[in-house]
Enzyme design. Structure first.
Site, short mmCIF file in Angstrom:
data_model
loop_
_atom_site.label_atom_id
_atom_site.label_comp_id
_atom_site.label_asym_id
_atom_site.label_seq_id
_atom_site.Cartn_x
_atom_site.Cartn_y
_atom_site.Cartn_z
N GLU A 72 0.83 -1.20 0.00
CA GLU A 72 0.00 0.00 0.00
C GLU A 72 0.87 1.25 0.00
O GLU A 72 1.97 1.25 0.53
CB GLU A 72 -0.89 0.01 1.25
CG GLU A 72 -1.92 -1.10 1.21
CD GLU A 72 -2.77 -1.19 2.45
OE1 GLU A 72 -3.95 -1.52 2.32
OE2 GLU A 72 -2.26 -0.96 3.56
N HIS A 84 10.29 5.76 20.15
CA HIS A 84 9.10 5.22 20.82
C HIS A 84 9.24 4.88 22.30
O HIS A 84 8.28 4.39 22.90
CB HIS A 84 8.58 3.96 20.11
CG HIS A 84 8.33 4.12 18.65
ND1 HIS A 84 7.93 5.30 18.09
CD2 HIS A 84 8.41 3.25 17.62
CE1 HIS A 84 7.79 5.14 16.79
NE2 HIS A 84 8.08 3.92 16.48
N CYS A 91 -0.92 5.80 10.18
CA CYS A 91 0.35 5.17 10.54
C CYS A 91 0.13 3.83 11.21
O CYS A 91 -0.65 3.73 12.17
CB CYS A 91 1.08 6.02 11.58
SG CYS A 91 1.83 7.44 10.90
N CYS A 133 7.44 -5.16 15.58
CA CYS A 133 7.04 -4.17 16.59
C CYS A 133 5.61 -4.47 17.06
O CYS A 133 4.72 -4.75 16.25
CB CYS A 133 7.13 -2.76 16.04
SG CYS A 133 8.80 -2.34 15.50
N SER A 152 12.54 5.82 14.58
CA SER A 152 11.45 5.38 15.44
C SER A 152 12.00 5.01 16.80
O SER A 152 12.52 3.92 16.99
CB SER A 152 10.75 4.17 14.79
OG SER A 152 10.11 4.56 13.62
N CYS A 208 3.49 8.55 1.20
CA CYS A 208 4.12 7.59 2.10
C CYS A 208 4.27 6.28 1.34
O CYS A 208 3.28 5.67 0.95
CB CYS A 208 3.21 7.43 3.33
SG CYS A 208 3.81 6.23 4.51
N CYS A 240 2.41 -2.47 15.53
CA CYS A 240 2.38 -2.20 14.08
C CYS A 240 1.65 -3.31 13.32
O CYS A 240 1.98 -4.49 13.46
CB CYS A 240 3.81 -2.07 13.58
SG CYS A 240 3.93 -1.93 11.79
N CYS A 247 7.11 -7.04 7.09
CA CYS A 247 8.31 -6.60 7.82
C CYS A 247 8.65 -7.68 8.83
O CYS A 247 7.76 -8.30 9.41
CB CYS A 247 8.04 -5.28 8.54
SG CYS A 247 9.48 -4.67 9.45
N1 SAH Z 1 10.01 0.45 9.52
C1 SAH Z 1 10.19 1.84 9.57
C2 SAH Z 1 9.26 2.60 8.65
C3 SAH Z 1 7.83 2.15 8.58
S1 SAH Z 1 6.87 2.37 10.04
C4 SAH Z 1 10.06 2.34 11.01
O1 SAH Z 1 9.66 1.57 11.86
O2 SAH Z 1 10.43 3.50 11.24
C5 SAH Z 1 6.52 4.14 9.96
C6 SAH Z 1 6.13 4.76 11.30
O3 SAH Z 1 4.81 4.38 11.71
C7 SAH Z 1 7.06 4.36 12.41
O4 SAH Z 1 7.45 5.43 13.21
C8 SAH Z 1 6.18 3.39 13.16
O5 SAH Z 1 6.64 3.21 14.43
C9 SAH Z 1 4.83 4.05 13.07
N2 SAH Z 1 3.75 3.16 13.47
C10 SAH Z 1 3.71 1.82 13.31
N3 SAH Z 1 2.56 1.33 13.83
C11 SAH Z 1 1.86 2.37 14.31
C12 SAH Z 1 0.57 2.50 14.94
N4 SAH Z 1 -0.21 1.44 15.15
N5 SAH Z 1 0.16 3.72 15.31
C13 SAH Z 1 0.94 4.81 15.06
N6 SAH Z 1 2.13 4.75 14.46
C14 SAH Z 1 2.60 3.54 14.09
FE1 SF4 Z 2 8.56 -2.97 10.74
FE2 SF4 Z 2 8.47 -0.29 11.12
FE3 SF4 Z 2 6.27 -1.85 11.58
FE4 SF4 Z 2 8.38 -2.00 13.22
S1 SF4 Z 2 7.07 -0.19 12.88
S2 SF4 Z 2 7.24 -3.74 12.36
S3 SF4 Z 2 10.06 -1.74 11.81
S4 SF4 Z 2 7.27 -1.51 9.61
#
Ligand code: SAH
Ligand code: SF4
Length: 352
Positions: free
Chosen positions: A97, A226, A344, A121, A224, A110, A124, A117
């Site tokens: 996407e 967090h 996100c 995390c 990231s 984006c 995510c 992945c």
């Molecule tokens: N893998 C990379 C880029 C993709 S994730 C990374 O982790 O940075 C892009 C952003 O979205 C990251 O900062 C991630 O932590 C955030 N993200 C992931 N899941 C989320 C959620 N459920 N709510 C808000 N942000 C989220």
């Molecule tokens: Fe992968 Fe980024 Fe999602 Fe973490 S937040 S699982 S690194 S896509």
């Protein structure tokens, strides 16, 4: 192998340097690079027959050895807030996407870099897919090409693509070469001409690759984070066990060292009861002290099957205020497109 069965090269996989070696290898003049890039990226032409300033003989030769294949746009969804999400299907049927987020003066695309992945995390949705494969450079840069083409066909779009963030599905630094080739094209005057301030790689913190990144590019970097300590970060980001905070911060510092105006953007997903108290905010400030920083707070977006909770608006404000009062730049990312699961962390390429 006959020329029919030999794999053709996809020209979209090659940045300017790659195209230069390709044309050299097939005995063509260097100016072919400029010609072909202008057709593909400035005029949006991906049909050799329409490239009229290239001789018929050369075009016919190119057709036998090269393609400009792109993913298919399978579905487009429009959110009530103007956010758009597209589902793209690759030739092996994998789907990813991409999301376009317009505001008054800016249009942020984006893009995804991997199918799924592997980093797991806890907050995510992409993590739930597991890792399927890397996207090719062609599949990454095609997202920008296709989004621009879709937006140009649409009425009532008052801003085009001004920024690209590699914050869709996947970890860009675990698909290093293809990410570099694609970001080179985003910033190249013969392609999408975006300034390096407007192209941002977001990483979960793959320390050796952050050092390596500096040798190859100067795109903007978002990290990231967090969590303000290893204990919390280990719980929500398993990658922290391999690359803990005390190794991550120096790597980020190194990335922007030598430049007076560069900053690291720290992304911080606020998850209710886990990392969202004023004490966490104070700890965070201490942690990044001395690094030229911006903090981007992202209220956690919930998704089906995830046990974590979204923070209240009050908690988010309180956290932001602590950071703001410390003198750091802080922004709160507004949730966009959540009615179409485009916010996100909600990207999971459900093809239904
Ligand atoms: N893998 C990379 C880029 C993709 S994730 C990374 O982790 O940075 C892009 C952003 O979205 C990251 O900062 C991630 O932590 C955030 N993200 C992931 N899941 C989320 C959620 N459920 N709510 C808000 N942000 C989220
Ligand atoms: Fe992968 Fe980024 Fe999602 Fe973490 S937040 S699982 S690194 S896509």
């Amino acid at each position: 192998m006959s020329s029919e069965t030999e794999k053709k090269i996809n020209l979209l996989d090659l940045d300017r340097e790659g195209l230069a070696s390709f044309f050299k290898k097939i005995g063509e003049k260097p100016y072919r690079v400029t010609q072909i890039m202008k057709w593909i990226y400035h005029r949006s032409i991906v049909d050799f027959d329409q490239m009229t300033d290239i001789s018929k003989k050369t075009r016919d030769h190119l057709k036998t050895i090269a393609t400009m294949d792109m993913p298919q746009v399978e579905k487009e969804q429009l959110s009530r807030d103007g956010t758009r999400k597209w589902l793209l299907r690759m030739d092996d049927n994998a789907v990813v996407e991409m999301v376009f987020i317009p505001t008054d003066d800016r249009g942020t695309l984006c893009v995804s870099t991997q199918v799924g992945c592997k980093l797991g995390c806890a907050f995510c949705a992409t993590a739930r897919l597991g890792f399927q494969r890397n996207l090719s450079a062609a599949e990454i840069i095609s997202q920008v090409w296709l989004a621009r083409a879709c937006l140009e066909k649409t009425d009532n779009v008052n801003v085009g693509i001004t920024n690209v963030v590699l914050m869709g599905m996947g970890e860009p630094l675990l698909n290093f070469q293809n990410t570099i080739a694609a970001t080179n094209l985003m910033m190249d005057d013969l392609a999408f001409k975006l300034s390096k301030r407007r192209v941002t790689i977001s990483t979960s913190g793959i320390v050796p690759e952050i050092y390596r990144l500096k040798e190859h590019t100067d795109v903007s970097l978002a990290v990231s984070l967090h969590a303000p300590d290893n204990q919390i970060r280990n719980k929500i980001m398993p990658v922290n066990k391999q690359y803990p905070i005390e190794e991550l911060i120096p790597a980020c510092k190194n990335y922007i060292a030598g430049s007076t105006h560069r900053t690291i953007t720290w992304e911080y997903v606020l998850i209710a009861g886990i990392n969202d108290s004023p004490e966490h905010a104070k700890k965070l400030i201490k942690l990044i002290k001395g690094v030229p920083s911006k903090i981007n707070l992202i209220p956690f977006n919930s998704f089906h099957g995830c046990g974590m909770k979204e923070p209240t608006a009050k908690t988010v404000d309180r956290f932001a205020e602590v950071i703001y009062k410390s003198g750091l730049t802080v922004t709160v990312r507004k949730s966009r497109g959540d009615d179409i699961d485009a916010a996100c962390g909600q990207l999971a390429a459900k093809n239904d």
